[in-house]
Scaffold this motif. Sequence first.
Motif, short mmCIF file in Angstrom:
data_model
loop_
_atom_site.label_atom_id
_atom_site.label_comp_id
_atom_site.label_asym_id
_atom_site.label_seq_id
_atom_site.Cartn_x
_atom_site.Cartn_y
_atom_site.Cartn_z
N ALA D 33 36.23 33.32 40.91
CA ALA D 33 35.03 33.83 40.24
C ALA D 33 35.28 35.19 39.59
O ALA D 33 34.35 35.84 39.12
CB ALA D 33 33.88 33.94 41.24
N ASN D 34 36.55 35.63 39.60
CA ASN D 34 36.96 36.89 38.98
C ASN D 34 36.51 38.11 39.78
O ASN D 34 36.33 39.20 39.24
CB ASN D 34 36.44 36.98 37.53
N GLU D 86 37.61 28.63 32.88
CA GLU D 86 36.26 28.17 33.15
C GLU D 86 36.22 27.37 34.44
O GLU D 86 37.22 26.79 34.87
CB GLU D 86 35.72 27.34 31.99
N VAL D 92 34.27 31.73 33.04
CA VAL D 92 34.23 32.78 34.06
C VAL D 92 34.76 34.09 33.49
O VAL D 92 34.24 35.17 33.77
CB VAL D 92 35.07 32.38 35.29
#
Lengths: 95, 95, 95, 95, 95
Positions: D33-34, D86, D92
Amino acid sequence: MNLAKVTGTLVASRKEPSMEGMKFLVLRQLDAANSETGGYVVAVDAVGAGVGEVVMYASGSSARQTEMTKDRPCDAVVMAIVDTWELDGETVYTK
Amino acid sequence: MNLAKVTGTLVASRKEPSMEGMKFLVLRQLDAANSETGGYVVAVDAVGAGVGEVVMYASGSSARQTEMTKDRPCDAVVMAIVDTWELDGETVYTK
Amino acid sequence: MNLAKVTGTLVASRKEPSMEGMKFLVLRQLDAANSETGGYVVAVDAVGAGVGEVVMYASGSSARQTEMTKDRPCDAVVMAIVDTWELDGETVYTK
Amino acid sequence: MNLAKVTGTLVASRKEPSMEGMKFLVLRQLDAANSETGGYVVAVDAVGAGVGEVVMYASGSSARQTEMTKDRPCDAVVMAIVDTWELDGETVYTK
Amino acid sequence: MNLAKVTGTLVASRKEPSMEGMKFLVLRQLDAANSETGGYVVAVDAVGAGVGEVVMYASGSSARQTEMTKDRPCDAVVMAIVDTWELDGETVYTK
């Protein structure tokens, strides 16, 4: 590679013959902020590191890619003594 | 490498043929202060270690870099019996 | 090596061609006291293990050191069926 | 491979000779999710990444499969600068 | 090997030249009960997997034992699309 502080030495007289003459260092692992993580590893010293120094070590098969450790049952090697590192533009550690 | 105490032995009669004759040791993993971590590993003995001894073991492909384990499906080998180590200038363990 | 109980099988018809004919076992990992740890791994069977049996498996490149798995994209192999092990002088498990 | 953000650089003048000329990057690991996970690794830069960039790195023996790192005691290499990814149909991260 | 669900794709135009043409998949790791563990990995696709599919991936040097990934800085490869697995005699997942 990971960061660690050399905190001790280890002696093992009975060992795989190919490990004769190796210097074993007990490393306490550091995080990127230079705090101890609680983890440790015993590594062969390939660069002449001393107790108290901050070092980088390589693990796994990469630990055998030095002249000293080639083809030996060694899974961790100190391959650099750290001078300094910075994070987000600030110096975290200087030797 | 990591530190461990030899706490038992394991027998497996049906196994990959290349593992015939190997002695399997059950190791309890130790931290740098000589306390058990709760982890364990089963390792091949390359140095004649006995139950109760404190040893070093190598993992991964490095575990195949002994005469006994070369080219075998072995991912952990006892490659040294520890005599002593020290941390921060104090002896943590002596055989 | 680590200990595990064979708890199931897995079928994958579309796979890397070199994996054709392999039998995939779903292993629940065991600790040294023979309790399940909650972890699992899918391993290739090199010794004819069946569901319910307690086995040893090797991980990483060592998982490719059997005739069946050589040069294949396999990172875990069952390389022994366990008969018995003991810890601190007491038998923990017998087949 | 894993995702990470380049957050700093590291200098080590005394090192295994084969590591001369390598650029060491301090990476903070990212989840899918970074978000930063709290973990880090020091990796050799094989692609000219700069501080602030999101990258992919390879670990273990795979870290030696670049021209720069071949046969060297390097267990982590930045092998790509990420443009975008993504998850579940949503982007994302975009460079 | 481990189980995972393909949940996205990743683009990296600047990368180690040997990685040209590879398709990078973002995998969410699954446990043996087919629940997401919260972990992830970015893997090269060797079998034509699509978003939403449940796959097996191999890690470490074993990730380089496919024609697509041989000698490349790749430490995770999708090497099978899972049809079904069962645990304790019950089917956990069917495609």
